[in-house]
Design a protein around this motif. Structure first.
Motif, mmCIF file in Angstrom:
data_model
loop_
_atom_site.group_PDB
_atom_site.id
_atom_site.type_symbol
_atom_site.label_atom_id
_atom_site.label_comp_id
_atom_site.label_asym_id
_atom_site.label_seq_id
_atom_site.Cartn_x
_atom_site.Cartn_y
_atom_site.Cartn_z
ATOM 1 N N UNK A 1 0.830 -1.197 0.000
ATOM 2 C CA UNK A 1 0.000 0.000 0.000
ATOM 3 C C UNK A 1 0.869 1.253 0.000
ATOM 4 N N UNK A 2 0.475 2.202 -0.851
ATOM 5 C CA UNK A 2 1.136 3.496 -0.942
ATOM 6 C C UNK A 2 0.083 4.596 -0.719
ATOM 7 N N UNK A 3 -0.923 4.285 0.095
ATOM 8 C CA UNK A 3 -2.091 5.144 0.252
ATOM 9 C C UNK A 3 -1.698 6.583 0.591
ATOM 10 N N UNK A 4 -2.446 7.519 -0.004
ATOM 11 C CA UNK A 4 -2.196 8.932 0.227
ATOM 12 C C UNK A 4 -3.498 9.701 -0.008
ATOM 13 N N UNK A 5 -3.713 10.729 0.775
ATOM 14 C CA UNK A 5 -4.886 11.604 0.614
ATOM 15 C C UNK A 5 -6.205 10.850 0.705
ATOM 16 N N UNK A 6 -6.212 9.779 1.500
ATOM 17 C CA UNK A 6 -7.435 9.000 1.628
ATOM 18 C C UNK A 6 -7.689 8.057 0.469
ATOM 19 N N UNK A 7 -6.784 7.987 -0.499
ATOM 20 C CA UNK A 7 -6.925 7.108 -1.663
ATOM 21 C C UNK A 7 -6.193 5.790 -1.409
ATOM 22 N N UNK A 8 -6.850 4.688 -1.762
ATOM 23 C CA UNK A 8 -6.161 3.396 -1.754
ATOM 24 C C UNK A 8 -5.227 3.357 -2.964
ATOM 25 N N UNK A 9 -3.959 3.151 -2.712
ATOM 26 C CA UNK A 9 -2.962 3.084 -3.789
ATOM 27 C C UNK A 9 -2.145 1.816 -3.570
ATOM 28 N N UNK A 10 -2.102 0.956 -4.571
ATOM 29 C CA UNK A 10 -1.308 -0.260 -4.522
ATOM 30 C C UNK A 10 -0.174 -0.155 -5.524
ATOM 31 N N UNK A 11 0.993 -0.599 -5.139
ATOM 32 C CA UNK A 11 2.085 -0.474 -6.093
ATOM 33 C C UNK A 11 3.342 -1.177 -5.665
ATOM 34 N N UNK A 12 4.413 -0.788 -6.317
ATOM 35 C CA UNK A 12 5.739 -1.340 -6.024
ATOM 36 C C UNK A 12 6.773 -0.417 -6.643
ATOM 37 N N UNK A 13 7.903 -0.296 -5.982
ATOM 38 C CA UNK A 13 9.035 0.441 -6.535
ATOM 39 C C UNK A 13 10.084 -0.545 -7.015
#
Length: 652
Positions: A329-341
């Motif tokens: 999870x990279x959640x920000x500003x109340x948004x669910x964000x899924x990812x990877x670096x």
């Protein structure tokens, strides 16, 4: 009202109803997806606005940080919204980046393809996420506390493995092992209880890739190609190393700076970081992940399996960002964000999905260090198009001072080595947490340890928020003791553990500095004293035996200095070129360890020199410096033992 009149009225009303029914037609409304709410103050995410914003950010960021090239792709509502290249794939030839065909190394984003392959086999009933992985292997992963490793633990980085560096990259084709040989070369220690805390592990992802190979009966490269890349039409993407002849001309050159190309990187832990892909190829992968596992008619995962992967949540610290199955999870500003670096030596990338918005962003950068450009881009994207709602500043809790006091101290990352000489990194990278007069916590900048300190205010029990920012810091506290803490940016894959007193850099580093100073003075004053005596015409007034031990003790000081200098050189070499840490480097490490053995043997010379100095009458200067030298040599034993500087094997 008489009966005929009532009958007339009923008949009249019935006729009106019949006419009305004949004239009114009911048309059901077309079904539409519910509108996606736009946060207050958000920009409309469109191609023109995104292009204008990126054109202001990326060229400046590349120039400022001395970077050669970059690609940015944005997908929205099932299609590519924007794909732009910046800089040059070949600086000398002036070849621009083509987002459709220019390949970038995406580093650990490769793991998302490995986890997708794992879930395909889970979907087919060929793998069980909670079974002992030894069921699928032809070698054994030892248990820890009687518990085996599972695929779920590999996907959430909770198998307990220590960090692995040796042969992670190959310096050239001669040292290229490949994924299967690399995972079997040696099994890193499991230094944490399984399933308890996250410690990011390339070995774990490489092991999962080998399991895919074993269970599918296909080489890993072939499997991913046939079951993910080809179905999605990812023509400009490959795990193969070196690249196939058809793709090699499209590879962006690897730049240490904006002018100096390096050879194509070879990653032995292939399923952990070997993918090369163009921006638009990555767009297809993002679209499949946003659309229930389907893209352009190809179904790489069922919607049920996809949700099983993305909806799983495991938080190491309550209140901080969690880990999904392979995605973090990279959640920000109340948004669910899924990812990877992803990072290799010369490429840096990041992929972020906004599932609720049907939006995905991918960025890849070619250069030695992105200078924070990825973070600036992704944070800026979220703040521009999905800004946080207005917030009322929260006052610090009444418990801020007492809760913060529990956290004051030194911490070490869970992503580390503890059973070999790379434990040195744990000594030099400890994080110190302090508390200011207001009760706020003060830490180094976790994004830039050389930057200004960060201040944190407690906003919930054992939850702190960065003063003037959005980052959060949290701690897992049990029975009044801190088990570990983390920050949002890394909490899915890494925590920071309290450093026991005996390992604290607060006294180990000053002690090391003093020891090196004493050894240096002993080594330097030896020839200086000889020159002074010669200039003054004074003989060396020591008995022959005492003179022998004096000289041998000075030689021991020089050997110990060379021993420390050797390990310092290893650390600097590691920072400058991790690809050099291969089996070809073993000769240097063995030489340093032989110096260590001589240094240990030299303790006897220092002891005999001190014994002679204190046994016979003489100057107090000689007595004291002989004692200081002996203590310095003995202290080397402490560092050899605590940092594992000598060992029979060279696995690290």
């Amino acid at each position: 009202m008489n009966r005929p009149l009532r009958l007339f009225l009923c008949l009249f009303l019935s006729m009106l109803a019949t006419v009305a029914a004949a004239q009114i037609e009911i048309h059901p409304l077309a079904e539409h997806a519910p509108p996606k709410p736009s946060p207050l103050g958000a920009r409309q995410l469109g191609a023109d606005d995104a292009a204008a914003w990126l054109d202001g950010l990326m060229p400046y960021g590349l120039k400022k940080n001395g970077l050669a090239a970059a690609v940015v792709v944005i997908v929205k509502d099932g299609q590519v919204l924007l794909a732009k290249g910046y800089g040059h794939a070949d600086v000398a030839a002036g070849k621009p980046v083509d987002p459709a065909t220019t390949l970038f190394r995406v580093g650990s984003i490769s793991k998302l393809f490995t986890w997708t392959a794992v879930m395909q086999l889970v979907e087919q009933g060929k793998l069980d996420l909670d079974a002992d992985v030894n069921r699928y292997l032809d070698f054994k992963i030892p248990p820890r506390d009687g518990k085996p490793v599972t695929l779920r633990e590999l996907m959430t980085h909770t198998a307990g493995f220590e960090e692995t560096i040796r042969n992670l990259f190959a310096s050239d084709a001669q040292h290229y092992l490949g994924n299967a040989a690399w995972v079997k070369e040696w099994v890193p220690e499991r230094v944490y209880p399984p399933g308890e805390l996250p410690a990011y592990s390339n070995y774990g992802a490489a092991l999962a890739g080998y399991i895919v190979q074993r269970v599918s009966g296909q080489p890993f490269d072939d499997y991913v190609e046939q079951h993910i890349l080809q179905p999605l039409g990812m023509q400009y993407a490959s795990f193969r190393q070196p690249l196939p002849p058809a793709l090699a001309p499209h590879m962006a050159l690897s730049y240490a700076d904006a002018d100096t190309p390096r050879p194509f990187e070879l990653v032995n832990a292939a399923s952990a970081g070997a993918l090369s892909a163009s921006g638009e190829a990555m767009a297809r992968f993002m679209l499949a992940q946003l659309q229930g596992g389907s893209y352009n008619g190809a179904q790489i995962l069922s919607p049920t399996t996809l949700h099983q992967t993305q909806d799983y949540s495991r938080a190491a610290v309550p209140g901080l960002r969690a880990m999904a199955l392979g995605w973090y999870h990279m959640d920000r500003n109340g948004q669910v964000i899924l990812g990877h670096a992803g990072d290799t030596q010369w490429f840096h990338s990041e992929l972020a999905l906004f599932p609720q918005q049907g939006v995905g962003v991918f960025v890849a950068i070619d250069g030695d260090d992105d200078g924070g450009l990825r973070k600036q881009l992704l944070d800026g994207f979220a703040d521009r198009y999905f800004p946080a709602p207005p917030e009322v500043p929260q006052p610090a809790l009444a418990s801020a001072r007492s809760d913060g006091a529990l956290l004051v101290g030194r911490y070490a990352s869970s992503r580390t080595s503890v059973s070999n000489f790379m434990a040195m990194l744990g000594l030099f990278s400890q994080v110190r947490i302090a508390q200011d007069r207001n009760g706020d916590l003060v830490t180094p900048d976790f994004h830039d340890l050389a930057g200004r300190p960060q201040h944190w205010r407690e906003v919930a029990p054992f939850q702190w928020r960065e003063v003037g920012g959005q980052d959060r810091l949290g701690a897992l506290v049990e029975h009044g003791q801190v088990r570990w803490l983390s920050i949002d940016a890394v909490s899915p894959v890494m925590v920071f553990l309290p450093v026991p007193g005996w390992r604290s850099a607060a006294w180990n580093l000053p002690l090391l500095a003093v020891i090196v100073l004493v050894l240096a003075l002993a080594a330097l004053l030896w020839p200086v004293a000889a020159l002074v005596r010669r200039a003054c015409g004074k003989p060396f007034a020591l008995p022959a035996r005492a003179r022998l031990w004096y000289r041998l003790s000075r030689a021991a000081a020089i050997v110990q200095l060379l021993f420390y200098a050797g390990w310092l050189w290893v650390l600097l070499r590691l920072q400058a070129d991790i690809a050099s840490m291969t089996s070809g480097f073993d000769g240097v490490l063995r030489l340093i360890q032989w110096l260590g053995l001589l240094a240990v043997a030299g303790i006897a010379a220092a002891a005999m020199n001190a014994w002679h100095a204190w046994r016979v009458p003489g100057s107090w200067w000689r007595k004291l410096n002989s004692l200081a030298l002996l203590l310095a040599c003995l202290t080397t034993l402490w560092f050899i033992g605590s940092l594992h500087l000598l060992g029979l094997h060279l696995d690290y």
